[in-house]
Design an enzyme around this catalytic site. Structure first.
Site, PDB file in Angstrom:
ATOM      1  N   ARG A 104      80.063  45.139  71.564  1.00 24.99           N
ATOM      2  CA  ARG A 104      78.718  45.602  71.927  1.00 24.99           C
ATOM      3  C   ARG A 104      78.565  47.051  71.537  1.00 24.99           C
ATOM      4  NH1 ARG A 104      76.642  44.185  77.825  1.00 24.99           N
ATOM      5  NH2 ARG A 104      78.008  45.927  78.310  1.00 24.99           N
ATOM      6  N   THR A 108      72.997  50.557  72.271  1.00 27.12           N
ATOM      7  CA  THR A 108      71.945  49.529  72.299  1.00 27.12           C
ATOM      8  C   THR A 108      72.366  48.289  73.083  1.00 27.12           C
ATOM      9  OG1 THR A 108      72.778  48.429  70.323  1.00 27.12           O
ATOM     10  CG2 THR A 108      71.224  50.247  69.979  1.00 27.12           C
ATOM     11  N   ASP A 200      85.304  45.843  82.689  1.00 26.96           N
ATOM     12  CA  ASP A 200      85.377  45.515  81.265  1.00 26.96           C
ATOM     13  C   ASP A 200      86.519  44.524  81.043  1.00 26.96           C
ATOM     14  OD1 ASP A 200      86.192  45.629  78.442  1.00 26.96           O
ATOM     15  OD2 ASP A 200      84.644  47.166  78.299  1.00 26.96           O
ATOM     16  N   ASP A 203      89.177  45.301  78.219  1.00 28.05           N
ATOM     17  CA  ASP A 203      90.069  46.402  78.595  1.00 28.05           C
ATOM     18  C   ASP A 203      91.063  45.958  79.667  1.00 28.05           C
ATOM     19  OD1 ASP A 203      89.037  48.157  76.794  1.00 28.05           O
ATOM     20  OD2 ASP A 203      87.722  49.185  78.215  1.00 28.05           O
TER      21      ASP A 203
HETATM   22  C1  PRP Z   1      82.288  42.184  76.125  1.00 25.03           C
HETATM   23  C2  PRP Z   1      82.572  40.749  76.544  1.00 25.03           C
HETATM   24  C3  PRP Z   1      81.539  39.967  75.786  1.00 25.03           C
HETATM   25  C4  PRP Z   1      80.370  40.901  75.784  1.00 25.03           C
HETATM   26  C5  PRP Z   1      79.392  40.424  76.794  1.00 25.03           C
HETATM   27  O1  PRP Z   1      82.805  42.461  74.876  1.00 25.03           O
HETATM   28  O2  PRP Z   1      83.876  40.340  76.245  1.00 25.03           O
HETATM   29  O3  PRP Z   1      81.934  39.621  74.483  1.00 25.03           O
HETATM   30  O4  PRP Z   1      80.865  42.202  76.118  1.00 25.03           O
HETATM   31  O5  PRP Z   1      78.272  41.223  76.780  1.00 25.03           O
HETATM   32  P1  PRP Z   1      76.844  40.692  76.316  1.00 25.03           P
HETATM   33  O6  PRP Z   1      76.613  39.395  76.996  1.00 25.03           O
HETATM   34  O7  PRP Z   1      75.936  41.788  76.794  1.00 25.03           O
HETATM   35  O8  PRP Z   1      76.842  40.570  74.824  1.00 25.03           O
HETATM   36  P2  PRP Z   1      82.950  43.952  74.329  1.00 25.03           P
HETATM   37  O9  PRP Z   1      81.766  44.353  73.532  1.00 25.03           O
HETATM   38  O10 PRP Z   1      83.322  44.847  75.459  1.00 25.03           O
HETATM   39  O11 PRP Z   1      84.140  43.813  73.293  1.00 25.03           O
HETATM   40  P3  PRP Z   1      85.685  43.570  73.591  1.00 25.03           P
HETATM   41  O12 PRP Z   1      85.811  42.204  74.220  1.00 25.03           O
HETATM   42  O13 PRP Z   1      86.280  43.619  72.230  1.00 25.03           O
HETATM   43  O14 PRP Z   1      86.170  44.656  74.491  1.00 25.03           O
HETATM   44  N1  URA Z   2      81.372  43.128  79.088  1.00 25.45           N
HETATM   45  C1  URA Z   2      82.328  43.202  80.040  1.00 25.45           C
HETATM   46  O1  URA Z   2      83.531  43.141  79.746  1.00 25.45           O
HETATM   47  N2  URA Z   2      81.934  43.338  81.315  1.00 25.45           N
HETATM   48  C2  URA Z   2      80.642  43.378  81.670  1.00 25.45           C
HETATM   49  O2  URA Z   2      80.348  43.487  82.871  1.00 25.45           O
HETATM   50  C3  URA Z   2      79.666  43.312  80.662  1.00 25.45           C
HETATM   51  C4  URA Z   2      80.064  43.175  79.368  1.00 25.45           C
END
Ligand code: PRP
Ligand code: URA
Length: 209
Positions: A104, A108, A200, A203
């Protein structure tokens, strides 16, 4: 219209409460994500068709059932979806695994795709798209758009925690997709994190906090 299932099994709710706790460390968090994915997979495969099979037990003939040749593919959204893969492969070891990479944008909150590799015979398969978090829904909607370009037999979304906003967005964009999650939370905060959520997920799974 696809179905929405929020699983309420006591084991799922118990594990989810430990998962959400900010004092739960990386090792336990990762294990819980895998276990929750396995329990949800059990729910999500409830309607797989069976075919009769005559077998011999040590005592005699038995009219048993086996899965009717359904082929599955699981497609985790990187990174956090990776945490769900092993739990599902424990139940469905023959599933093929594709990967979709996206993160993400911090400003944005829109998904930014960076990788897509899917099984070649995906059009013969029922696909489970995996991501523990359904927040705005942008990542799930985009990932399923990518999967649909390859015409799989069906698509389901398996998550763990959903926000109402994400659920609505996913249902609107993909009304044909069944959605299975362990919890439907209250809302998103100003950073588009799920409240109360679990923080998160990527993480916490990979220890990159
Ligand atoms: C997180 C999560 C989803 C997304 C959800 O990923 O694992 O993929 O956010 O958010 P959304 O419904 O608003 O799209 P992130 O962007 O943190 O990437 P990562 O899993 O690589 O840390
Ligand atoms: N991605 C995450 O990992 N946690 C949230 O709460 C939203 C997006």
């Amino acid at each position: 219209m696809g179905t929405v299932t929020i699983t309420n099994h006591p084991l799922i709710q118990h594990k989810l409460s430990i998962l959400r706790d900010k004092n739960t460390g990386t090792n336990e968090f990762r294990q819980l994500i895998a276990e929750l994915a396995m329990l949800e997979c059990y729910e999500a495969t409830r309607d797989l068709p069976l075919q009769p099979k005559l077998i011999e037990t040590p005592i005699g003939p038995c009219h048993a059932n086996e899965l009717a040749g359904r082929k599955m593919a699981i497609v985790p959204i990187l990174r956090a979806g990776l945490g769900m893969v092993d739990g599902i492969l424990k139940l469905v070891p023959s599933a093929k695994v594709g990967h979709i990479g996206m993160f993400r944008d911090p400003e944005t909150h829109e998904p930014v795709p960076y990788y897509c590799k899917l099984p070649q015979d995906i059009e013969e398969r029922d696909v489970f798209v995996l991501d523990p978090m359904l927040a705005t829904g942008g990542s799930a909607v985009d990932a399923i758009n990518q999967v649909k370009q390859y015409n799989p037999k069906s698509i389901r979304f398996l998550g763990i925690v959903a926000a109402p906003e994400g659920l609505q967005a996913l249902q609107t964009a993909h009304p044909d997709v069944d959605i299975i999650c362990a919890a439907l939370d209250e809302k998103l905060n100003e950073n588009a994190y799920i409240v109360p959520g679990l923080g998160d997920a990527g993480d916490r799974i990979f220890g990159t906090l």
